[in-house]
Design a protein around this motif. Structure first.
Motif, PDB file in Angstrom:
ATOM      1  N   PRO A  83       0.811  -1.229   0.000  1.00 43.15           N
ATOM      2  CA  PRO A  83       0.000   0.000   0.000  1.00 43.15           C
ATOM      3  C   PRO A  83       0.844   1.279   0.000  1.00 43.15           C
ATOM      4  O   PRO A  83       0.344   2.339   0.366  1.00 43.15           O
ATOM      5  CB  PRO A  83      -0.822  -0.133   1.285  1.00 43.15           C
ATOM      6  CG  PRO A  83      -0.046  -1.037   2.168  1.00 43.15           C
ATOM      7  CD  PRO A  83       0.789  -1.924   1.292  1.00 43.15           C
ATOM      8  N   TYR A  84       2.126   1.191  -0.345  1.00 43.21           N
ATOM      9  CA  TYR A  84       3.039   2.360  -0.390  1.00 43.21           C
ATOM     10  C   TYR A  84       4.195   1.985  -1.306  1.00 43.21           C
ATOM     11  O   TYR A  84       4.352   0.808  -1.676  1.00 43.21           O
ATOM     12  CB  TYR A  84       3.569   2.711   1.014  1.00 43.21           C
ATOM     13  CG  TYR A  84       3.656   1.491   1.927  1.00 43.21           C
ATOM     14  CD1 TYR A  84       4.582   0.472   1.692  1.00 43.21           C
ATOM     15  CD2 TYR A  84       2.770   1.325   2.990  1.00 43.21           C
ATOM     16  CE1 TYR A  84       4.625  -0.656   2.493  1.00 43.21           C
ATOM     17  CE2 TYR A  84       2.807   0.189   3.790  1.00 43.21           C
ATOM     18  CZ  TYR A  84       3.742  -0.785   3.529  1.00 43.21           C
ATOM     19  OH  TYR A  84       3.775  -1.913   4.305  1.00 43.21           O
ATOM     20  N   ALA A  85       4.994   2.992  -1.662  1.00 41.01           N
ATOM     21  CA  ALA A  85       6.170   2.715  -2.502  1.00 41.01           C
ATOM     22  C   ALA A  85       7.235   1.990  -1.679  1.00 41.01           C
ATOM     23  O   ALA A  85       7.327   2.189  -0.464  1.00 41.01           O
ATOM     24  CB  ALA A  85       6.737   4.027  -3.040  1.00 41.01           C
ATOM     25  N   LYS A  86       8.023   1.168  -2.361  1.00 39.14           N
ATOM     26  CA  LYS A  86       9.041   0.382  -1.641  1.00 39.14           C
ATOM     27  C   LYS A  86      10.137   1.246  -1.018  1.00 39.14           C
ATOM     28  O   LYS A  86      10.845   0.794  -0.124  1.00 39.14           O
ATOM     29  CB  LYS A  86       9.697  -0.608  -2.603  1.00 39.14           C
ATOM     30  CG  LYS A  86       8.839  -1.813  -2.921  1.00 39.14           C
ATOM     31  CD  LYS A  86       9.629  -2.730  -3.832  1.00 39.14           C
ATOM     32  CE  LYS A  86       8.788  -3.891  -4.314  1.00 39.14           C
ATOM     33  NZ  LYS A  86       9.514  -4.661  -5.352  1.00 39.14           N
ATOM     34  N   ASN A  87      10.270   2.479  -1.514  1.00 35.05           N
ATOM     35  CA  ASN A  87      11.313   3.350  -0.941  1.00 35.05           C
ATOM     36  C   ASN A  87      10.723   4.368   0.035  1.00 35.05           C
ATOM     37  O   ASN A  87      11.414   5.301   0.451  1.00 35.05           O
ATOM     38  CB  ASN A  87      12.078   4.065  -2.058  1.00 35.05           C
ATOM     39  CG  ASN A  87      11.179   4.966  -2.897  1.00 35.05           C
ATOM     40  OD1 ASN A  87       9.983   5.072  -2.628  1.00 35.05           O
ATOM     41  ND2 ASN A  87      11.753   5.606  -3.901  1.00 35.05           N
ATOM     42  N   ALA A  88       9.453   4.172   0.423  1.00 29.78           N
ATOM     43  CA  ALA A  88       8.750   5.191   1.219  1.00 29.78           C
ATOM     44  C   ALA A  88       9.274   5.312   2.651  1.00 29.78           C
ATOM     45  O   ALA A  88       9.067   6.326   3.298  1.00 29.78           O
ATOM     46  CB  ALA A  88       7.256   4.896   1.249  1.00 29.78           C
ATOM     47  N   THR A 101      14.878  -4.486   1.361  1.00 28.00           N
ATOM     48  CA  THR A 101      14.088  -5.361   2.246  1.00 28.00           C
ATOM     49  C   THR A 101      12.741  -5.671   1.618  1.00 28.00           C
ATOM     50  O   THR A 101      12.312  -6.828   1.604  1.00 28.00           O
ATOM     51  CB  THR A 101      13.916  -4.725   3.643  1.00 28.00           C
ATOM     52  OG1 THR A 101      15.169  -4.807   4.333  1.00 28.00           O
ATOM     53  CG2 THR A 101      12.866  -5.446   4.472  1.00 28.00           C
ATOM     54  N   PHE A 102      12.066  -4.653   1.076  1.00 25.79           N
ATOM     55  CA  PHE A 102      10.772  -4.911   0.419  1.00 25.79           C
ATOM     56  C   PHE A 102      10.946  -5.815  -0.800  1.00 25.79           C
ATOM     57  O   PHE A 102      10.108  -6.684  -1.049  1.00 25.79           O
ATOM     58  CB  PHE A 102      10.074  -3.604   0.025  1.00 25.79           C
ATOM     59  CG  PHE A 102       9.410  -2.917   1.184  1.00 25.79           C
ATOM     60  CD1 PHE A 102       8.326  -3.501   1.831  1.00 25.79           C
ATOM     61  CD2 PHE A 102       9.869  -1.692   1.640  1.00 25.79           C
ATOM     62  CE1 PHE A 102       7.704  -2.880   2.904  1.00 25.79           C
ATOM     63  CE2 PHE A 102       9.256  -1.052   2.712  1.00 25.79           C
ATOM     64  CZ  PHE A 102       8.173  -1.646   3.340  1.00 25.79           C
ATOM     65  N   GLY A 124       8.711  -9.263  -2.362  1.00 30.00           N
ATOM     66  CA  GLY A 124       8.874  -9.803  -3.720  1.00 30.00           C
ATOM     67  C   GLY A 124       9.345 -11.249  -3.770  1.00 30.00           C
ATOM     68  O   GLY A 124       9.022 -11.969  -4.722  1.00 30.00           O
ATOM     69  N   LYS A 125      10.113 -11.674  -2.771  1.00 33.04           N
ATOM     70  CA  LYS A 125      10.626 -13.062  -2.771  1.00 33.04           C
ATOM     71  C   LYS A 125       9.923 -13.927  -1.712  1.00 33.04           C
ATOM     72  O   LYS A 125       9.326 -14.948  -2.033  1.00 33.04           O
ATOM     73  CB  LYS A 125      12.139 -13.084  -2.501  1.00 33.04           C
ATOM     74  CG  LYS A 125      12.965 -12.225  -3.432  1.00 33.04           C
ATOM     75  CD  LYS A 125      13.158 -12.850  -4.788  1.00 33.04           C
ATOM     76  CE  LYS A 125      14.109 -12.004  -5.633  1.00 33.04           C
ATOM     77  NZ  LYS A 125      14.043 -12.349  -7.052  1.00 33.04           N
ATOM     78  N   HIS A 126      10.020 -13.537  -0.440  1.00 32.65           N
ATOM     79  CA  HIS A 126       9.474 -14.392   0.625  1.00 32.65           C
ATOM     80  C   HIS A 126       7.945 -14.492   0.557  1.00 32.65           C
ATOM     81  O   HIS A 126       7.397 -15.590   0.503  1.00 32.65           O
ATOM     82  CB  HIS A 126       9.906 -13.883   2.007  1.00 32.65           C
ATOM     83  CG  HIS A 126      11.363 -14.052   2.272  1.00 32.65           C
ATOM     84  ND1 HIS A 126      11.922 -15.255   2.655  1.00 32.65           N
ATOM     85  CD2 HIS A 126      12.395 -13.183   2.193  1.00 32.65           C
ATOM     86  CE1 HIS A 126      13.228 -15.116   2.802  1.00 32.65           C
ATOM     87  NE2 HIS A 126      13.542 -13.856   2.532  1.00 32.65           N
ATOM     88  N   HIS A 127       7.284 -13.324   0.575  1.00 30.97           N
ATOM     89  CA  HIS A 127       5.812 -13.357   0.550  1.00 30.97           C
ATOM     90  C   HIS A 127       5.337 -14.020  -0.739  1.00 30.97           C
ATOM     91  O   HIS A 127       4.416 -14.845  -0.725  1.00 30.97           O
ATOM     92  CB  HIS A 127       5.275 -11.911   0.678  1.00 30.97           C
ATOM     93  CG  HIS A 127       3.815 -11.817   0.982  1.00 30.97           C
ATOM     94  ND1 HIS A 127       3.173 -10.618   1.153  1.00 30.97           N
ATOM     95  CD2 HIS A 127       2.850 -12.762   1.124  1.00 30.97           C
ATOM     96  CE1 HIS A 127       1.882 -10.835   1.402  1.00 30.97           C
ATOM     97  NE2 HIS A 127       1.662 -12.120   1.383  1.00 30.97           N
ATOM     98  N   ASN A 128       5.974 -13.684  -1.842  1.00 29.50           N
ATOM     99  CA  ASN A 128       5.578 -14.281  -3.128  1.00 29.50           C
ATOM    100  C   ASN A 128       5.742 -15.806  -3.121  1.00 29.50           C
ATOM    101  O   ASN A 128       4.900 -16.533  -3.672  1.00 29.50           O
ATOM    102  CB  ASN A 128       6.388 -13.670  -4.258  1.00 29.50           C
ATOM    103  CG  ASN A 128       5.853 -14.086  -5.613  1.00 29.50           C
ATOM    104  OD1 ASN A 128       4.690 -13.863  -5.906  1.00 29.50           O
ATOM    105  ND2 ASN A 128       6.695 -14.730  -6.416  1.00 29.50           N
ATOM    106  N   ALA A 129       6.801 -16.278  -2.497  1.00 29.89           N
ATOM    107  CA  ALA A 129       7.039 -17.730  -2.464  1.00 29.89           C
ATOM    108  C   ALA A 129       5.927 -18.448  -1.708  1.00 29.89           C
ATOM    109  O   ALA A 129       5.527 -19.562  -2.070  1.00 29.89           O
ATOM    110  CB  ALA A 129       8.394 -18.033  -1.825  1.00 29.89           C
ATOM    111  N   TYR A 130       5.409 -17.826  -0.638  1.00 29.48           N
ATOM    112  CA  TYR A 130       4.297 -18.445   0.093  1.00 29.48           C
ATOM    113  C   TYR A 130       3.062 -18.557  -0.815  1.00 29.48           C
ATOM    114  O   TYR A 130       2.324 -19.540  -0.750  1.00 29.48           O
ATOM    115  CB  TYR A 130       3.950 -17.626   1.343  1.00 29.48           C
ATOM    116  CG  TYR A 130       5.074 -17.514   2.363  1.00 29.48           C
ATOM    117  CD1 TYR A 130       5.715 -18.651   2.846  1.00 29.48           C
ATOM    118  CD2 TYR A 130       5.480 -16.270   2.848  1.00 29.48           C
ATOM    119  CE1 TYR A 130       6.731 -18.539   3.787  1.00 29.48           C
ATOM    120  CE2 TYR A 130       6.500 -16.154   3.784  1.00 29.48           C
ATOM    121  CZ  TYR A 130       7.125 -17.292   4.242  1.00 29.48           C
ATOM    122  OH  TYR A 130       8.128 -17.181   5.175  1.00 29.48           O
ATOM    123  N   VAL A 131       2.849 -17.537  -1.644  1.00 26.32           N
ATOM    124  CA  VAL A 131       1.701 -17.547  -2.560  1.00 26.32           C
ATOM    125  C   VAL A 131       1.851 -18.675  -3.588  1.00 26.32           C
ATOM    126  O   VAL A 131       0.915 -19.464  -3.811  1.00 26.32           O
ATOM    127  CB  VAL A 131       1.563 -16.176  -3.274  1.00 26.32           C
ATOM    128  CG1 VAL A 131       0.461 -16.230  -4.336  1.00 26.32           C
ATOM    129  CG2 VAL A 131       1.268 -15.065  -2.260  1.00 26.32           C
TER     130      VAL A 131
END
Ligand code: FE
Length: 207
Positions: free
Chosen positions: A9-14, A23-24, A29-36
């Motif tokens: 809900p915000y920019a990755k550099n916010a 970290t984002f 992009g990697k950890h959360h996506n892998a769970y999906v």
């Protein structure tokens, strides 16, 4: 429909140095996506096509399907975590502040207790502020465990205390990560919204 990786809900550099873009890139992009990706592989084997995310979490727990439970629990936990963060510094106000003062004495005491729970949680997991029968409580859950799977835990606020949440920006210093986020990066408006008991639905997905 397969589960998706929700957009941040915000920019990755916010968040600047508080939470870096790198970290984002990894955490979302990697950890959360892998769970999906993994959950979508396991859902058909469990016969849970079409189940919402929260329903899949409860069903996987009931069926003892730990592998699936871990993936769907982590999709929900991370989706909720991103919503708990705000790049603009906020303070709790109104009813939320009243409840914090009623149940913990003061905001500082609540934050100190939350920090102690988050820092003291052994190994991977999540620190939580929850509503239990109208009372605010601080607790933590291990690995992918989630309030969605526990009666009497209406989620208000979480911090991810898996190492992947802080190792790029804070290395091994979990207390600094917890302290920095609690002081500067919590979306207290979102936390207050969850006092309606509908927190689970805010990070849910249809199946
Ligand atoms: Fe994480």
């Amino acid at each position: 429909m397969p589960f998706i990786l929700p957009e941040l809900p915000y920019a990755k550099n916010a968040f600047g140095d508080l939470i870096s873009q790198e970290t984002f890139d990894f955490h979302h992009g990697k950890h959360h996506n892998a769970y999906v990706v993994k959950a979508n592989e396991l859902i058909p084997q469990a016969g849970l096509e079409g189940a919402s995310l929260s329903k899949a979490i409860k069903a996987a727990k009931e069926m003892g399907k730990t592998g699936l439970f871990n993936q769907v629990g982590q999709i929900w936990n991370h989706s909720f975590y991103w919503l708990c963060l705000s790049p603009e510094k906020q303070q709790p106000t109104g009813k939320l502040l009243d409840l914090i003062q009623r149940d913990f004495g003061s905001l500082d005491e609540m934050l100190a207790k939350f920090k102690a729970e988050a820092v003291g949680h052994f190994a991977s997991g999540w620190a939580w502020l929850v509503l239990n029968n109208g009372k605010l409580e601080i607790t933590s859950l291990h690995d992918a465990d989630t309030p969605v799977a526990h009666d009497g835990m209406q989620p208000l606020l979480t911090l991810d205390v898996w190492e992947h949440a802080y190792y790029i920006d804070y290395r091994n210093a979990r207390p600094d990560y917890v302290d920095s986020l609690l002081k500067n990066a919590i979306n207290w408006e979102f936390v207050a919204q969850n006092l309606d008991g509908e927190g689970v639905s805010r990070a849910d997905q249809s199946g």
